[in-house]
Design a protein around this motif. Structure first.
Motif, PDB file in Angstrom:
ATOM      1  N   ILE A  48     -34.070  -5.028 -15.646  1.00 16.96           N
ATOM      2  CA  ILE A  48     -33.312  -3.782 -15.775  1.00 16.96           C
ATOM      3  C   ILE A  48     -34.133  -2.646 -15.181  1.00 16.96           C
ATOM      4  O   ILE A  48     -35.297  -2.459 -15.547  1.00 16.96           O
ATOM      5  CB  ILE A  48     -32.998  -3.481 -17.252  1.00 16.96           C
ATOM      6  N   GLU A  49     -33.556  -1.893 -14.273  1.00 17.80           N
ATOM      7  CA  GLU A  49     -34.228  -0.745 -13.681  1.00 17.80           C
ATOM      8  C   GLU A  49     -33.638   0.527 -14.270  1.00 17.80           C
ATOM      9  O   GLU A  49     -32.467   0.838 -14.064  1.00 17.80           O
ATOM     10  CB  GLU A  49     -34.091  -0.762 -12.164  1.00 17.80           C
ATOM     11  N   GLY A  50     -34.463   1.250 -15.012  1.00 14.23           N
ATOM     12  CA  GLY A  50     -34.015   2.484 -15.634  1.00 14.23           C
ATOM     13  C   GLY A  50     -33.947   3.632 -14.649  1.00 14.23           C
ATOM     14  O   GLY A  50     -34.598   3.613 -13.598  1.00 14.23           O
ATOM     15  N   LYS A  51     -33.174   4.647 -14.974  1.00 15.09           N
ATOM     16  CA  LYS A  51     -33.004   5.783 -14.076  1.00 15.09           C
ATOM     17  C   LYS A  51     -34.278   6.618 -13.952  1.00 15.09           C
ATOM     18  O   LYS A  51     -34.439   7.371 -12.992  1.00 15.09           O
ATOM     19  CB  LYS A  51     -31.847   6.667 -14.581  1.00 15.09           C
ATOM     20  N   ASP A  52     -35.188   6.488 -14.944  1.00 18.82           N
ATOM     21  CA  ASP A  52     -36.429   7.249 -14.900  1.00 18.82           C
ATOM     22  C   ASP A  52     -37.547   6.492 -14.193  1.00 18.82           C
ATOM     23  O   ASP A  52     -38.697   6.922 -14.182  1.00 18.82           O
ATOM     24  CB  ASP A  52     -36.885   7.629 -16.307  1.00 18.82           C
ATOM     25  N   GLY A  53     -37.220   5.359 -13.580  1.00 22.13           N
ATOM     26  CA  GLY A  53     -38.204   4.603 -12.828  1.00 22.13           C
ATOM     27  C   GLY A  53     -38.819   3.445 -13.586  1.00 22.13           C
ATOM     28  O   GLY A  53     -39.544   2.628 -13.001  1.00 22.13           O
ATOM     29  N   GLU A  54     -38.547   3.346 -14.882  1.00 23.02           N
ATOM     30  CA  GLU A  54     -39.085   2.232 -15.645  1.00 23.02           C
ATOM     31  C   GLU A  54     -38.389   0.924 -15.254  1.00 23.02           C
ATOM     32  O   GLU A  54     -37.194   0.901 -14.987  1.00 23.02           O
ATOM     33  CB  GLU A  54     -38.914   2.465 -17.142  1.00 23.02           C
ATOM     34  N   ILE A  55     -39.170  -0.144 -15.224  1.00 24.76           N
ATOM     35  CA  ILE A  55     -38.625  -1.473 -14.968  1.00 24.76           C
ATOM     36  C   ILE A  55     -38.854  -2.328 -16.197  1.00 24.76           C
ATOM     37  O   ILE A  55     -39.981  -2.460 -16.669  1.00 24.76           O
ATOM     38  CB  ILE A  55     -39.291  -2.122 -13.744  1.00 24.76           C
ATOM     39  N   ILE A  56     -37.786  -2.877 -16.739  1.00 22.46           N
ATOM     40  CA  ILE A  56     -37.850  -3.712 -17.933  1.00 22.46           C
ATOM     41  C   ILE A  56     -37.485  -5.137 -17.563  1.00 22.46           C
ATOM     42  O   ILE A  56     -36.425  -5.392 -16.983  1.00 22.46           O
ATOM     43  CB  ILE A  56     -36.884  -3.203 -19.020  1.00 22.46           C
ATOM     44  N   GLN A 106     -28.935  -4.133 -21.241  1.00 24.07           N
ATOM     45  CA  GLN A 106     -29.560  -4.620 -22.459  1.00 24.07           C
ATOM     46  C   GLN A 106     -30.087  -6.027 -22.228  1.00 24.07           C
ATOM     47  O   GLN A 106     -29.585  -6.770 -21.381  1.00 24.07           O
ATOM     48  CB  GLN A 106     -28.555  -4.628 -23.617  1.00 24.07           C
ATOM     49  N   CYS A 107     -31.089  -6.387 -22.990  1.00 21.33           N
ATOM     50  CA  CYS A 107     -31.643  -7.735 -22.873  1.00 21.33           C
ATOM     51  C   CYS A 107     -30.789  -8.722 -23.655  1.00 21.33           C
ATOM     52  O   CYS A 107     -30.283  -8.407 -24.735  1.00 21.33           O
ATOM     53  CB  CYS A 107     -33.080  -7.760 -23.400  1.00 21.33           C
ATOM     54  N   PRO A 108     -30.622  -9.934 -23.133  1.00 24.60           N
ATOM     55  CA  PRO A 108     -29.827 -10.955 -23.830  1.00 24.60           C
ATOM     56  C   PRO A 108     -30.521 -11.420 -25.108  1.00 24.60           C
ATOM     57  O   PRO A 108     -31.705 -11.147 -25.336  1.00 24.60           O
ATOM     58  CB  PRO A 108     -29.765 -12.098 -22.801  1.00 24.60           C
ATOM     59  N   GLU A 109     -29.778 -12.142 -25.927  1.00 25.99           N
ATOM     60  CA  GLU A 109     -30.364 -12.763 -27.107  1.00 25.99           C
ATOM     61  C   GLU A 109     -31.457 -13.741 -26.677  1.00 25.99           C
ATOM     62  O   GLU A 109     -31.431 -14.281 -25.564  1.00 25.99           O
ATOM     63  CB  GLU A 109     -29.291 -13.513 -27.904  1.00 25.99           C
ATOM     64  N   ALA A 110     -32.409 -13.953 -27.573  1.00 23.63           N
ATOM     65  CA  ALA A 110     -33.519 -14.887 -27.337  1.00 23.63           C
ATOM     66  C   ALA A 110     -34.454 -14.420 -26.231  1.00 23.63           C
ATOM     67  O   ALA A 110     -35.161 -15.224 -25.615  1.00 23.63           O
ATOM     68  CB  ALA A 110     -33.019 -16.296 -27.056  1.00 23.63           C
TER      69      ALA A 110
END
Length: 380
Positions: A48-56, A106-110
């Protein structure tokens, strides 16, 4: 580099084993990436790439860094504590754990979310601190040239031989100015046990920094097992504004059967299995609360790095950083307020950073802490 660095505030979860009985020095140091760019971690199912530059990166539960620990090779994840304290006060202001990256997915389950350093940044080369706060003070007083003496603090402490099963505080969150490469400013709680040369600690709170040489933190060291899929440790939090909006978070670490659990506000984030510790298997002997900075002494003077809000405790609410509802869990598993008269205080350099303990009905045992750092007349 002596220029003031305007750094992003981060939630900090420190994992420090301050002696090599549990892990070798090489292993405790974590993943020494240095100037190498971070790559996508193993077990990544979704990014997931956030709008503030964070990468999750959403990483499979059983492929998170915790399982790189040699003692957790066959560990079975506990998805929730065996018991949860019912009397833990929830007095933090309404800061949602839904962080900015959630707007993009959002991150999936598990899976668990792991913050990846953006491409234009580098992971600090972390090292393992082998001294407790007491030893840092001795080093500071002796001026022996050890750079650990450049750590300064303003803390309250409780215990000294007791057996505590948990600690809690509502911590005021700020974005203090940090000067230069390698410095940091933190506000956190510590749970401590063991002799000085083999000390074990559990630590959690917030950090504002440009730090490059302190011990294992966040998920950079194996051992902390994250279970929460909605909270990315290290991702930016909201923070207080001087004289205006005040933001705080409830931070608790408590023992539940064979694990130490981390709780932020009303959510369990994950746990440290007690099997990885030598001296925290049964409880903590001392609890610390407060702030710490690293003073790089650029130009031969004290750093301008701020602690807390960057203002002294005497300025009070809305202007100084604070800790409220300071509590401990006793051997019965119940949380109790720390009595103000039993809470000691220690400030390495009160003219730079100080602490004032007090108590009232609305916020329980509490204190204000912090300071601006360098000044020509008081903190040269």
């Amino acid at each position: 580099m002596a220029n003031i660095v305007n750094n992003k505030l981060q939630c900090l979860m420190l994992f420090l084993l301050t002696f090599s009985y549990v892990l070798s020095d090489r292993f405790v140091d974590g993943r020494r990436i240095g100037t190498t760019k971070l790559v996508k971690p193993k077990g990544t199912i979704k990014t997931i790439e956030g709008k503030d530059g964070e990468i999750i990166d959403c990483v499979h539960l059983y492929q998170q860094p915790a399982f790189d620990h040699p003692l957790l090779k066959n560990h079975t994840i506990q998805m929730e504590p065996s018991s949860i304290p019912s009397d833990l006060k929830a007095n933090s202001s309404p800061v949602k754990l839904i962080q900015g990256w959630h707007k993009c997915g959002q991150c999936p389950e598990a899976t668990i979310p792991i913050l990846r350093v953006p491409k234009n940044q580098h992971l600090p080369a972390l090292r393992h601190l082998k001294r407790s706060r007491t030893q840092l003070k001795q080093s500071l007083d002796s001026d022996d040239g050890d750079n650990l003496s450049d750590h300064e603090y303003a803390v309250a402490y409780f215990g000294g031989g007791g057996n505590f099963l948990g600690s809690h505080a509502t911590i005021n969150v700020w974005k203090p100015t940090v000067e230069g490469s390698g410095e940091m400013s933190i506000g956190q709680i510590w749970l401590v046990n063991g002799p000085e040369q083999e000390i074990n600690t559990l630590e959690a709170g917030w950090r504002s920094d440009n730090y490059q040489k302190t011990g294992c933190e966040n998920l950079d060291c194996p051992g902390f097992v994250q279970t929460n899929k909605n909270f990315a440790i290290g991702s930016a939090l909201d923070f207080s504004v001087y004289g205006s909006k005040q933001v705080d978070i409830g931070v608790a670490i408590y023992k539940s059967k064979d694990s130490w659990w981390l709780k932020v506000n009303d959510q369990e984030i994950g746990y440290w299995p007690i099997s990885i510790y030598k001296y925290l298997k049964n409880g903590a002997a001392r609890l610390d609360y407060g702030g710490e900075i690293y003073n790089a002494k650029a130009g031969g003077r004290h750093t301008k790095t701020q602690m807390g809000s960057g203002h002294f405790p005497s300025e009070g609410y809305g202007k100084a950083g604070y800790f409220r509802h300071i509590q401990y869990m006793d051997s019965t598993g119940s949380y109790k307020d720390v009595e103000p008269g039993k809470l000691g205080k220690d400030a390495a350099k009160p003219s730079c950073y100080d602490i004032q303990i007090q108590s009232d009905k609305s916020s329980g045992t509490n204190f204000y802490f912090g300071g601006p750092g360098y000044s020509a007349d008081k903190c040269p």
